[in-house]
Design an enzyme around this catalytic site. Structure first.
Site, short mmCIF file in Angstrom:
data_model
loop_
_atom_site.label_atom_id
_atom_site.label_comp_id
_atom_site.label_asym_id
_atom_site.label_seq_id
_atom_site.Cartn_x
_atom_site.Cartn_y
_atom_site.Cartn_z
N GLY A 7 -82.80 34.60 -37.14
CA GLY A 7 -82.59 33.68 -38.25
C GLY A 7 -81.93 32.39 -37.83
N GLY A 9 -83.04 29.51 -37.49
CA GLY A 9 -83.46 28.32 -38.21
C GLY A 9 -82.89 28.23 -39.61
N SER A 103 -74.72 41.44 -47.52
CA SER A 103 -74.65 40.52 -48.65
C SER A 103 -73.81 41.15 -49.74
CB SER A 103 -76.06 40.23 -49.18
OG SER A 103 -75.99 39.61 -50.45
N SER A 104 -73.09 40.31 -50.48
CA SER A 104 -72.30 40.83 -51.60
C SER A 104 -73.19 41.38 -52.71
CB SER A 104 -71.38 39.73 -52.16
OG SER A 104 -72.12 38.61 -52.58
N CYS A 105 -74.51 41.11 -52.63
CA CYS A 105 -75.45 41.72 -53.57
C CYS A 105 -75.51 43.24 -53.37
CB CYS A 105 -76.85 41.14 -53.38
SG CYS A 105 -76.98 39.39 -53.73
N TYR A 132 -83.65 42.75 -52.83
CA TYR A 132 -82.90 42.19 -51.70
C TYR A 132 -81.69 43.06 -51.38
CZ TYR A 132 -80.02 38.76 -49.16
OH TYR A 132 -79.25 38.11 -48.24
N LYS A 136 -80.61 45.28 -47.89
CA LYS A 136 -79.35 45.04 -47.19
C LYS A 136 -78.52 46.32 -47.07
CE LYS A 136 -79.47 40.67 -46.10
NZ LYS A 136 -79.37 40.25 -44.69
N ASN A 162 -71.03 34.70 -51.34
CA ASN A 162 -72.08 33.67 -51.43
C ASN A 162 -71.72 32.48 -50.54
OD1 ASN A 162 -73.65 34.99 -53.50
ND2 ASN A 162 -72.00 34.47 -54.91
N HIS A 176 -79.89 28.40 -53.76
CA HIS A 176 -78.81 29.09 -54.42
C HIS A 176 -78.03 28.11 -55.29
CE1 HIS A 176 -79.42 32.15 -51.14
NE2 HIS A 176 -79.22 32.94 -52.18
N LYS A 184 -79.55 18.85 -58.67
CA LYS A 184 -79.70 18.52 -60.09
C LYS A 184 -78.80 17.35 -60.50
CE LYS A 184 -79.67 21.93 -63.07
NZ LYS A 184 -79.31 23.23 -63.71
N TRP A 199 -77.62 26.95 -66.79
CA TRP A 199 -78.13 28.22 -67.30
C TRP A 199 -76.98 29.07 -67.82
CZ3 TRP A 199 -82.68 30.78 -64.22
CH2 TRP A 199 -83.77 29.89 -64.20
#
Length: 309
Positions: A7, A9, A103-105, A132, A136, A162, A176, A184, A199
């Site tokens: 990873g 890149g 990941s914290s996910c 995802y 992980k 994150n 993200h 934005k 959102w």
């Protein structure tokens, strides 16, 4: 020391290269054309040729909430294949030290208190990024199983909170939270738009760390690998609301408009804050606060990304 980074890149990989370069290591950073991580035979053959002393697995298919909801199959399959292949091929060819980025996910939804490492697989995952997260979790468990079954092989997992920073993705279809906010708000500023949409109601809380700080931690982990816990969170230890992130970006850009909320849009978990007790005990802390991290990220956005979007 010969260090292989998968990873390379991506955001983490590119920041990591910058930090590792100063240590004098011999670094191997194959791109996807040089090494297809989804092809086990290719991965094993590459490792046999390169013979790294150390592997850092930072590759992955990543994206924000929109991408995860739109492509759950791809997020599950690609991350599972890449992780399984690099971990098992490393074991097969005799690489004894490996750091896997989780990941914290991986943590269950619905917790308001800081998430401890022993809470992985203790509850239901957040549905908006479940594919995802499952990938992980499996790769992290594989690392733990290998180390338990073959103690000469120390395969450890770092679970970062994150991230955002230089080399991030700013395209709204893939970005993200913080890079999406930067894009934005900047577009609203240059187009003289009076408001920017958020959102949900903006009260959900998130912990975002500057990616350069994770790279700094990973370099420290390579140097002090023997003392690194087998599974360790890396984060700030505190968080902000979505509304606060929007305001912080607006302050950096001097955007004077207002914000409005679309309550029909998904927001994911109400809070996702990792416990940093192990990290603090290990002796490492991040160096960037929110303002300085956003300033560096916005500078990168202006220099490298605006013309591409």
């Amino acid at each position: 020391m010969r260090v292989l980074i998968t990873g390379g890149g991506g955001m983490v990989g590119r920041n990591l290269q910058d930090y590792l370069a100063s240590k004098g290591y011999e670094i191997f950073v194959p791109n996807s054309k040089e090494l297809d991580l989804c092809n086990y035979t290719d991965v094993e053959e590459y490792l046999q040729v390169v013979k790294p002393d150390f592997v850092i697995h930072a590759a992955g298919k990543v994206g924000g909430i929109q991408a995860n909801m739109r492509e759950p199959v791809e997020f599950l399959m690609k991350n599972l294949d890449m992780g399984r292949n690099i971990v098992w091929a490393s074991k097969s060819v005799g690489v004894r030290r490996l750091i896997n980025l989780g990941s914290s996910c991986m943590y269950p939804r619905g917790y308001n208190s800081p998430l401890r490492e022993d809470q992985v697989l203790s509850g239901e995952l957040e549905p908006t990024n479940e594919g995802y997260a499952l990938a992980k979790v499996v790769v992290s468990r594989l690392c733990g199983y290998i180390s338990a079954q073959s103690p000469d092989y120390q395969y450890k997992t770092i679970i970062p909170c994150n991230l955002y920073g230089q080399y991030d993705k700013f395209d709204p279809a893939h970005s993200h939270l913080i890079p999406a906010i930067i894009h934005k708000v900047y577009q609203a500023k240059i187009n003289n738009e009076p408001t920017v949409e958020i959102w949900g109601d903006g009260t959900a809380r998130r912990e975002f760390m500057f990616a350069g700080d994770l790279a700094d931690c990973l370099v420290e982990a390579v140097v002090r690998f023997e003392t690194l816990p087998a599974l360790m969170n890396v984060g700030l230890g505190y968080d902000y609301t979505i509304n606060e992130y929007y305001q912080a970006v607006a302050d950096v850009m001097d955007y004077k408009g207002s914000f409005h909320h679309d309550l029909t849009k998904p927001v994911g978990m109400a809070r996702k804050l990792v416990s940093v007790e192990k990290q603090v005990s290990w002796g490492w802390q991040p160096k960037h606060d929110l303002k300085s991290g956003i300033e560096k990220t916005f500078k990168f956005y202006l220099q490298e990304m605006v013309d591409e979007l």
